[in-house]
Motif scaffolding. Structure first.
Motif, short mmCIF file in Angstrom:
data_model
loop_
_atom_site.label_atom_id
_atom_site.label_comp_id
_atom_site.label_asym_id
_atom_site.label_seq_id
_atom_site.Cartn_x
_atom_site.Cartn_y
_atom_site.Cartn_z
N ALA A 195 -11.08 1.81 12.18
CA ALA A 195 -11.61 2.97 12.90
C ALA A 195 -13.02 3.31 12.41
O ALA A 195 -13.92 3.60 13.20
N GLU A 196 -13.22 3.25 11.09
CA GLU A 196 -14.54 3.52 10.53
C GLU A 196 -15.52 2.41 10.91
O GLU A 196 -16.70 2.68 11.16
N ALA A 197 -15.03 1.18 10.96
CA ALA A 197 -15.90 0.07 11.34
C ALA A 197 -16.36 0.24 12.79
O ALA A 197 -17.54 0.03 13.10
N ARG A 198 -15.45 0.65 13.67
CA ARG A 198 -15.84 0.88 15.07
C ARG A 198 -16.82 2.04 15.17
O ARG A 198 -17.76 2.00 15.96
N ARG A 199 -16.59 3.07 14.37
CA ARG A 199 -17.50 4.22 14.40
C ARG A 199 -18.90 3.80 13.94
O ARG A 199 -19.90 4.21 14.52
N GLY A 200 -18.95 2.97 12.91
CA GLY A 200 -20.24 2.50 12.43
C GLY A 200 -20.96 1.64 13.46
O GLY A 200 -22.17 1.76 13.66
N LEU A 201 -20.19 0.78 14.13
CA LEU A 201 -20.77 -0.05 15.17
C LEU A 201 -21.32 0.81 16.30
O LEU A 201 -22.44 0.59 16.78
N ALA A 202 -20.53 1.79 16.73
CA ALA A 202 -20.95 2.66 17.83
C ALA A 202 -22.21 3.44 17.45
O ALA A 202 -23.13 3.59 18.27
N GLU A 203 -22.26 3.92 16.22
CA GLU A 203 -23.44 4.68 15.78
C GLU A 203 -24.67 3.79 15.73
O GLU A 203 -25.77 4.21 16.11
N ALA A 204 -24.51 2.55 15.25
CA ALA A 204 -25.64 1.63 15.18
C ALA A 204 -26.15 1.29 16.58
O ALA A 204 -27.36 1.27 16.82
N LEU A 205 -25.24 1.05 17.51
CA LEU A 205 -25.64 0.72 18.88
C LEU A 205 -26.28 1.92 19.57
O LEU A 205 -27.24 1.76 20.33
N THR A 206 -25.77 3.10 19.29
CA THR A 206 -26.35 4.31 19.86
C THR A 206 -27.79 4.49 19.38
O THR A 206 -28.69 4.79 20.17
N SER A 207 -28.00 4.30 18.09
CA SER A 207 -29.34 4.42 17.53
C SER A 207 -30.27 3.38 18.14
O SER A 207 -31.43 3.67 18.48
N TYR A 208 -29.78 2.17 18.29
CA TYR A 208 -30.58 1.08 18.84
C TYR A 208 -30.98 1.35 20.29
O TYR A 208 -32.13 1.19 20.68
N LEU A 209 -30.01 1.82 21.08
CA LEU A 209 -30.29 2.08 22.49
C LEU A 209 -31.15 3.33 22.68
O LEU A 209 -31.91 3.42 23.65
N SER A 210 -31.02 4.29 21.78
CA SER A 210 -31.76 5.54 21.91
C SER A 210 -33.21 5.41 21.51
O SER A 210 -34.04 6.26 21.87
N ASP A 211 -33.53 4.37 20.76
CA ASP A 211 -34.91 4.14 20.35
C ASP A 211 -35.72 3.73 21.58
O ASP A 211 -35.47 2.68 22.18
#
Length: 219
Positions: A195-211
């Motif tokens: 669950a934490e791994a998925r949360r980290g992946l989602a946060e990283a992708l969100t940051s990448y797409l939001s840039d």
């Protein structure tokens, strides 16, 4: 309304023929989803369905036609199946919520029989595209339609957001493999919190797409 399937020779199937076709596709899905050394065996599927190889040939022509029909059947949806583009998108402009929806959808899909079956099949097929297209042309075309459907799913999921198309394409290519890796990890006596791994992946992708900075070529 979808077109009625035809036999391998292009003739219209009667009611019994249609029932036999669906029984074969259902059995193929069940065998592939269960896995095992004989899972990708058209002969086993015929035996389990209680028909002869000649019946399989009448319906699908050969094993390439069977696998292609299975892929198309799952992609189109049906009882116990999930069409690849069925994704409820949050009515929000928040990129993170959109990413969470896609990650959650993929994670849930990993345990569906249809997706387990397709994974078993694809792992048994030739790894190189040219070899796949030469040996299984109909199956290769069906896989290409699956990839096109995934592209449509991602476009739908992030519609209306001002995102860099290059970055979105990279995320689209990354997500299926990343999610399979995380899903497999939980069954390997791992101490990783999935669950934490998925949360980290989602946060990283969100940051990448939001840039909003356009990525450099080759970066």
């Amino acid at each position: 309304m979808s077109e009625q399937p035809l036999s391998a020779k292009g003739t219209r199937l009667n009611k019994r023929g249609l029932e036999t076709r669906q029984a074969l596709l259902r059995t193929a899905l069940e065998c592939l989803a269960a896995g095992g050394p004989e899972a990708v065996s058209a002969s086993l599927i015929a035996r389990e369905a209680g028909v002869t190889w000649g019946t399989v040939q009448h319906q699908f022509g050969d094993v390439d036609g069977l696998w292609a029909a299975l892929l198309e059947d799952v992609l189109g949806g049906g009882p116990g199946k999930s069409t690849a583009t069925a994704l409820p998108v949050p009515e929000t402009s928040d990129v993170g919520e959109r990413v969470d929806a896609v990650v959650g959808m993929l994670w849930s899909a990993m345990d569906l029989p249809a997706f387990r079956a397709i994974r078993t099949l694809r792992e048994a097929l030739p790894r190189h595209r040219d070899e796949l297209e030469a040996a299984y042309p109909a199956t290769a075309a069906a896989i290409a339609r699956w990839d096109a459907s995934w592209t449509a799913t991602m476009e739908q999921a992030f519609a209306g957001l001002d995102l860099d198309p290059v970055r979105l394409a990279r995320v689209r290519s990354l997500l299926p493999g990343a999610m399979r890796g995380l899903h497999d990890e939980q069954y390997l006596s791992s101490y990783t919190d999935s669950a934490e791994a998925r949360r980290g992946l989602a946060e990283a992708l969100t940051s990448y797409l939001s840039d909003q900075h356009t990525p450099r070529k080759g970066s």
